[in-house]
Design an enzyme around this catalytic site. Structure first.
Site, PDB file in Angstrom:
ATOM      1  N   ALA A  23     -12.309   9.174  10.036  1.00 51.42           N
ATOM      2  CA  ALA A  23     -12.979  10.814   9.833  1.00 51.42           C
ATOM      3  C   ALA A  23     -14.905  10.545   9.214  1.00 51.42           C
ATOM      4  CB  ALA A  23     -11.898  11.478   9.051  1.00 51.42           C
ATOM      5  N   ASN A  40      -8.400   4.565   3.850  1.00 53.20           N
ATOM      6  CA  ASN A  40      -7.923   4.832   5.180  1.00 53.20           C
ATOM      7  C   ASN A  40     -10.004   4.177   5.430  1.00 53.20           C
ATOM      8  OD1 ASN A  40      -5.594   2.529   5.994  1.00 53.20           O
ATOM      9  ND2 ASN A  40      -5.031   4.956   6.091  1.00 53.20           N
ATOM     10  N   HIS A  97     -17.122  13.304   3.936  1.00 54.09           N
ATOM     11  CA  HIS A  97     -17.080  11.915   3.253  1.00 54.09           C
ATOM     12  C   HIS A  97     -18.191  11.861   3.542  1.00 54.09           C
ATOM     13  CE1 HIS A  97     -12.914  10.592   3.175  1.00 54.09           C
ATOM     14  NE2 HIS A  97     -12.779  11.099   5.162  1.00 54.09           N
TER      15      HIS A  97
HETATM   16  N1  LIG Z   1      -8.906   4.917   9.620  1.00 58.54           N
HETATM   17  C1  LIG Z   1      -9.055   6.641   9.211  1.00 58.54           C
HETATM   18  O1  LIG Z   1      -9.636   6.924   9.324  1.00 58.54           O
HETATM   19  C2  LIG Z   1      -7.494   7.271   8.805  1.00 58.54           C
HETATM   20  C3  LIG Z   1      -7.682   8.553   8.670  1.00 58.54           C
HETATM   21  C4  LIG Z   1      -6.208   9.066   8.285  1.00 58.54           C
HETATM   22  C5  LIG Z   1      -4.805   8.348   8.313  1.00 58.54           C
HETATM   23  N2  LIG Z   1      -5.348   7.163   8.811  1.00 58.54           N
HETATM   24  C6  LIG Z   1      -3.863   6.657   8.538  1.00 58.54           C
HETATM   25  O2  LIG Z   1      -3.068   6.585   9.975  1.00 58.54           O
HETATM   26  C7  LIG Z   1      -1.340   6.355   9.678  1.00 58.54           C
HETATM   27  C8  LIG Z   1      -0.850   7.771  10.620  1.00 58.54           C
HETATM   28  O3  LIG Z   1      -2.067   9.450  10.121  1.00 58.54           O
HETATM   29  P1  LIG Z   1      -0.638   9.796   9.671  1.00 58.54           P
HETATM   30  O4  LIG Z   1      -1.556  11.332   9.519  1.00 58.54           O
HETATM   31  O5  LIG Z   1       0.417  10.108  11.127  1.00 58.54           O
HETATM   32  O6  LIG Z   1       0.197   9.923   9.212  1.00 58.54           O
HETATM   33  P2  LIG Z   1       1.983  11.402   9.241  1.00 58.54           P
HETATM   34  O7  LIG Z   1       2.654  10.843   7.534  1.00 58.54           O
HETATM   35  O8  LIG Z   1       1.697  12.049   9.525  1.00 58.54           O
HETATM   36  O9  LIG Z   1       2.467   9.331   9.852  1.00 58.54           O
HETATM   37  C9  LIG Z   1       2.743   8.370   9.851  1.00 58.54           C
HETATM   38  C10 LIG Z   1       4.434   8.252  10.482  1.00 58.54           C
HETATM   39  O10 LIG Z   1       4.999   6.643  10.341  1.00 58.54           O
HETATM   40  C11 LIG Z   1       5.563   6.723  10.112  1.00 58.54           C
HETATM   41  N3  LIG Z   1       5.909   5.982   9.139  1.00 58.54           N
HETATM   42  C12 LIG Z   1       5.968   4.613   7.978  1.00 58.54           C
HETATM   43  N4  LIG Z   1       5.809   4.229   7.961  1.00 58.54           N
HETATM   44  C13 LIG Z   1       6.110   3.373   9.093  1.00 58.54           C
HETATM   45  C14 LIG Z   1       6.856   1.675   9.704  1.00 58.54           C
HETATM   46  N5  LIG Z   1       6.590   0.733   8.412  1.00 58.54           N
HETATM   47  N6  LIG Z   1       7.150   1.984  10.595  1.00 58.54           N
HETATM   48  C15 LIG Z   1       7.079   2.719  12.023  1.00 58.54           C
HETATM   49  N7  LIG Z   1       7.289   3.788  11.449  1.00 58.54           N
HETATM   50  C16 LIG Z   1       6.196   3.654  10.204  1.00 58.54           C
HETATM   51  C17 LIG Z   1       6.214   7.732   9.310  1.00 58.54           C
HETATM   52  O11 LIG Z   1       7.824   8.977   9.243  1.00 58.54           O
HETATM   53  C18 LIG Z   1       5.377   9.219  10.099  1.00 58.54           C
HETATM   54  O12 LIG Z   1       6.448   9.243  10.798  1.00 58.54           O
HETATM   55  C19 LIG Z   1      -1.352   6.231   8.507  1.00 58.54           C
HETATM   56  O13 LIG Z   1      -1.429   5.557   8.024  1.00 58.54           O
HETATM   57  C20 LIG Z   1      -3.139   7.036   7.773  1.00 58.54           C
HETATM   58  O14 LIG Z   1      -2.724   6.485   6.334  1.00 58.54           O
HETATM   59  C21 LIG Z   1      -5.800   6.784   9.494  1.00 58.54           C
END
Ligand SMILES: NC(=O)c1ccc[n+]([C@@H]2O[C@H](COP(=O)([O-])OP(=O)(O)OC[C@H]3O[C@@H](n4cnc5c(N)ncnc54)[C@H](O)[C@@H]3O)[C@@H](O)[C@H]2O)c1
Length: 278
Positions: A138, A206, A236
């Protein structure tokens, strides 16, 4: 150049449909899957999905055509796919990256925080000798930071502003006994390093880790997190100072409608990276 038949064959090879595996069927995994089925079906086929919550994997699988299988392990997704999208959690992202990279399969890592547990992978990513891809998330400005790293970089600071519900449930609030609902004005919630910030806010920051991987590392990258009941966007600001001069960027993100912790641009950045790969 090519005889006509060979040219047609070469075209077919480059247009081969790639098999996609998605680990994590929450906001990001689902929105990416929907985008692929709507817009990239001629190039990509979602072959397997997985989630620790099998109901979420089933729900996503049943709305995609052709229906992908619901995998029961990370390994199953990796083995079946050409490109793997990790959108689950920092608890498993390092393992997903390591296993996919060992098989030389392209893998997009969204939970970048988990990569800090695998320093050898961070070094591999930065050397350009891995199949691990980190979408820009983001923020904007990572291209400038990477260029700046050719010379000396003195400081990198991320200042993040998130609405109250964008921080709800984080371990930091529990540990410091902060009731987020009681915050009634702009408040500096956290100030420290990126390495520490991701432990306290594993689902919210993240971007700090992405920034530190591209830059001067998690122990030298500064992070400030503000919140306020007035905020409606995930904002950000990145400030970098070094031999090149000074760089400042500001991104005002709409939160995803499916997860207020995640910015819409982060989801778009995964899709953009996927298009770049194919
Ligand atoms: N890189 C970036 O800039 C950035 C930005 C936003 C979110 N993220 C990260 O990306 C990921 C996904 O974000 P989101 O908004 O979809 O989150 P979310 O909470 O909506 O979805 C995450 C999904 O992963 C599942 N999950 C959790 N632990 C798990 C595991 N050990 N094995 C399998 N599935 C698992 C959950 O049940 C959920 O359905 C998160 O870790 C979030 O922190 C990164």
């Amino acid at each position: 150049m090519f005889p006509e038949k060979n040219q047609a064959q070469a075209w077919q090879v480059t247009r081969m449909v790639k098999k996609i595996g998605i680990i994590g069927c929450g906001a990001m995994g689902s929105e990416i899957a929907d985008y692929i089925s709507r817009n990239l079906g001629d190039r990509l086929k979602i072959i397997a999905v997985a989630d620790i919550d099998s109901g979420k994997a089933e729900a996503l699988s049943s709305r995609i055509k052709p229906k992908p299988s619901v995998a029961s392990s990370i390994e199953e997704v990796i083995n079946k796919s050409d490109i793997i999208i990790e959108a689950a959690s920092g608890d498993i992202s390092g393992e997903v990256a390591e296993k996919a990279d060992a098989l030389k399969k392209d893998v997009l890592i969204m939970s970048t925080g988990g990569l800090l547990k695998k320093q050898h992978l961070v070094e591999k990513i930065n050397s350009g000798h891995s199949s691990i891809h980190i979408p820009s998330g983001a923020v904007c400005g990572l291209d400038g930071l990477k260029s700046a790293m050719t010379g000396a970089v003195r400081s990198v600071t991320l200042t993040t502003r998130k609405p109250l519900k964008g921080l709800a449930g984080s371990p930091y609030l529990k540990e410091k006994n902060i009731d987020i609902e009681k915050i009634d004005k702009e408040t500096l919630i956290y100030s420290g390093t990126a390495g520490e910030a991701i432990k306290y806010f594993p689902q919210n920051i993240n971007v700090a880790v992405t920034l530190s991987i591209c830059g001067i590392g998690p122990d030298k990258t500064n992070v400030k997190i503000f919140t306020s009941p007035e905020y409606t966007r995930n904002t950000h600001e990145i400030e970098i100072e070094g031999e090149f001069g000074r760089l400042w960027t500001r991104t005002e993100n709409m939160p995803s409608k499916n997860n207020p912790k995640t910015s819409q641009l982060a989801i778009f950045s995964a899709i953009a990276k996927l298009k770049e790969i194919i």
